[in-house]
Design a protein around this motif. Structure first.
Motif, PDB file in Angstrom:
ATOM      1  N   GLN A  95      69.734  54.132  26.667  1.00  0.00           N
ATOM      2  CA  GLN A  95      69.443  54.999  25.515  1.00  0.00           C
ATOM      3  C   GLN A  95      68.516  54.314  24.540  1.00  0.00           C
ATOM      4  OE1 GLN A  95      72.881  56.393  23.409  1.00  0.00           O
ATOM      5  NE2 GLN A  95      74.026  56.860  25.270  1.00  0.00           N
ATOM      6  N   THR A  96      67.668  55.117  23.930  1.00  0.00           N
ATOM      7  CA  THR A  96      66.874  54.643  22.805  1.00  0.00           C
ATOM      8  C   THR A  96      67.682  54.948  21.552  1.00  0.00           C
ATOM      9  OG1 THR A  96      64.853  55.171  23.988  1.00  0.00           O
ATOM     10  CG2 THR A  96      64.653  54.855  21.628  1.00  0.00           C
ATOM     11  N   VAL A  97      67.898  53.931  20.721  1.00  0.00           N
ATOM     12  CA  VAL A  97      68.730  54.090  19.527  1.00  0.00           C
ATOM     13  C   VAL A  97      67.888  53.825  18.281  1.00  0.00           C
ATOM     14  CG1 VAL A  97      70.887  53.549  20.709  1.00  0.00           C
ATOM     15  CG2 VAL A  97      69.575  51.712  19.703  1.00  0.00           C
ATOM     16  N   GLY A 125      72.508  58.698  30.202  1.00  0.00           N
ATOM     17  CA  GLY A 125      71.149  59.131  30.479  1.00  0.00           C
ATOM     18  C   GLY A 125      70.254  57.948  30.781  1.00  0.00           C
ATOM     19  N   THR A 164      74.065  51.090  18.188  1.00  0.00           N
ATOM     20  CA  THR A 164      74.217  51.057  19.646  1.00  0.00           C
ATOM     21  C   THR A 164      75.558  51.642  20.041  1.00  0.00           C
ATOM     22  OG1 THR A 164      75.096  48.814  19.575  1.00  0.00           O
ATOM     23  CG2 THR A 164      72.735  49.040  19.916  1.00  0.00           C
ATOM     24  N   VAL A 205      66.376  49.679  22.538  1.00  0.00           N
ATOM     25  CA  VAL A 205      66.977  50.270  23.727  1.00  0.00           C
ATOM     26  C   VAL A 205      68.319  49.590  23.999  1.00  0.00           C
ATOM     27  CG1 VAL A 205      66.679  50.680  26.206  1.00  0.00           C
ATOM     28  CG2 VAL A 205      64.701  50.791  24.679  1.00  0.00           C
ATOM     29  N   ASP A 215      77.645  61.928  29.307  1.00  0.00           N
ATOM     30  CA  ASP A 215      76.654  61.679  28.263  1.00  0.00           C
ATOM     31  C   ASP A 215      75.688  60.545  28.610  1.00  0.00           C
ATOM     32  OD1 ASP A 215      77.793  63.682  26.724  1.00  0.00           O
ATOM     33  OD2 ASP A 215      79.152  62.294  25.699  1.00  0.00           O
ATOM     34  N   ASP A 218      73.895  53.578  31.548  1.00  0.00           N
ATOM     35  CA  ASP A 218      73.435  54.421  30.445  1.00  0.00           C
ATOM     36  C   ASP A 218      72.341  53.654  29.722  1.00  0.00           C
ATOM     37  OD1 ASP A 218      73.285  56.424  28.497  1.00  0.00           O
ATOM     38  OD2 ASP A 218      74.848  55.482  27.277  1.00  0.00           O
ATOM     39  N   ALA A 249      66.772  56.821  29.082  1.00  0.00           N
ATOM     40  CA  ALA A 249      65.684  56.969  28.109  1.00  0.00           C
ATOM     41  C   ALA A 249      65.232  55.570  27.702  1.00  0.00           C
ATOM     42  CB  ALA A 249      66.169  57.763  26.900  1.00  0.00           C
TER      43      ALA A 249
END
Length: 188
Positions: free
Chosen positions: A107-109, A133, A115, A143, A131, A105, A135
């Protein structure tokens, strides 16, 4: 009459002492008594060592595979999720089944404190990756890369306390959280 009892007791004592002084099978009996706990300890220790080794390999793979995300090389090349999986698997030295047991996974947070930290294990003891992804973000984005691997425990009776997934498996997890470099047109 008392002498007959004495002679029987004396004979029993003599037989018992000769039986007690016999020691031809002592080593076999002693080994039989300590073999089970000894092998229990050895196999359990080997299992824990294998989990630590696989966790170290996964950490190494995540650190190296996440570097192109951090530098912007992945974004400028248009890296897809499958290409990231391939880069991650190339770092695993062929020791893990990347196609069937590896989940990730990216993700950009909004910040380091946001996080994702929850467990992906559902109530059935399986990994829920709905969920998840890919990104990798842009320049200066934060990230979070989370990678999970389902490790089969090879000593099921001994290592039952280590199994946190269904079917006698253990979830190995590695995380990398970083701020992307200021790559691209926004570089300073």
């Amino acid at each position: 009459m008392p002498s007959a009892r004495y002679s029987l007791a004396a004979r029993l004592r003599e037989r018992f002492s000769s039986y007690a002084s016999e020691n031809r099978g002592v080593a076999a009996v002693e080994f039989a008594l300590i073999a089970a706990p000894f092998f229990f300890l050895i196999f359990g220790l080997l299992e824990v060592c294998m989990i630590f080794i696989m966790a170290a390999i996964l950490d190494h793979g995540v650190a190296n595979a996440a570097r192109p995300l951090r530098t912007g090389a992945a974004q400028s090349a248009g890296m897809s999720a499958e290409e990231f999986r391939s880069a991650l698997c190339n770092e695993m030295m062929g020791m893990m089944d990347c196609e069937n047991r590896l989940y990730f996974d990216v993700q950009t947070v909004s910040g380091f404190s946001s996080t994702p930290s929850g467990s992906p294990i559902n109530v059935a003891g399986l990994i829920d990756d709905e969920d998840f992804g890919f990104a990798p973000g842009g320049p200066n984005d934060i990230v979070a890369v989370r990678v999970f691997y389902e490790w089969d425990l090879f000593t099921p009776g001994i290592t039952a306390p280590l199994a946190n997934l269904a079917e006698n498996r253990h979830l190995i997890q590695s995380n990398a959280v970083f701020r992307n470099e200021p790559f691209g047109s926004e570089s300073e």
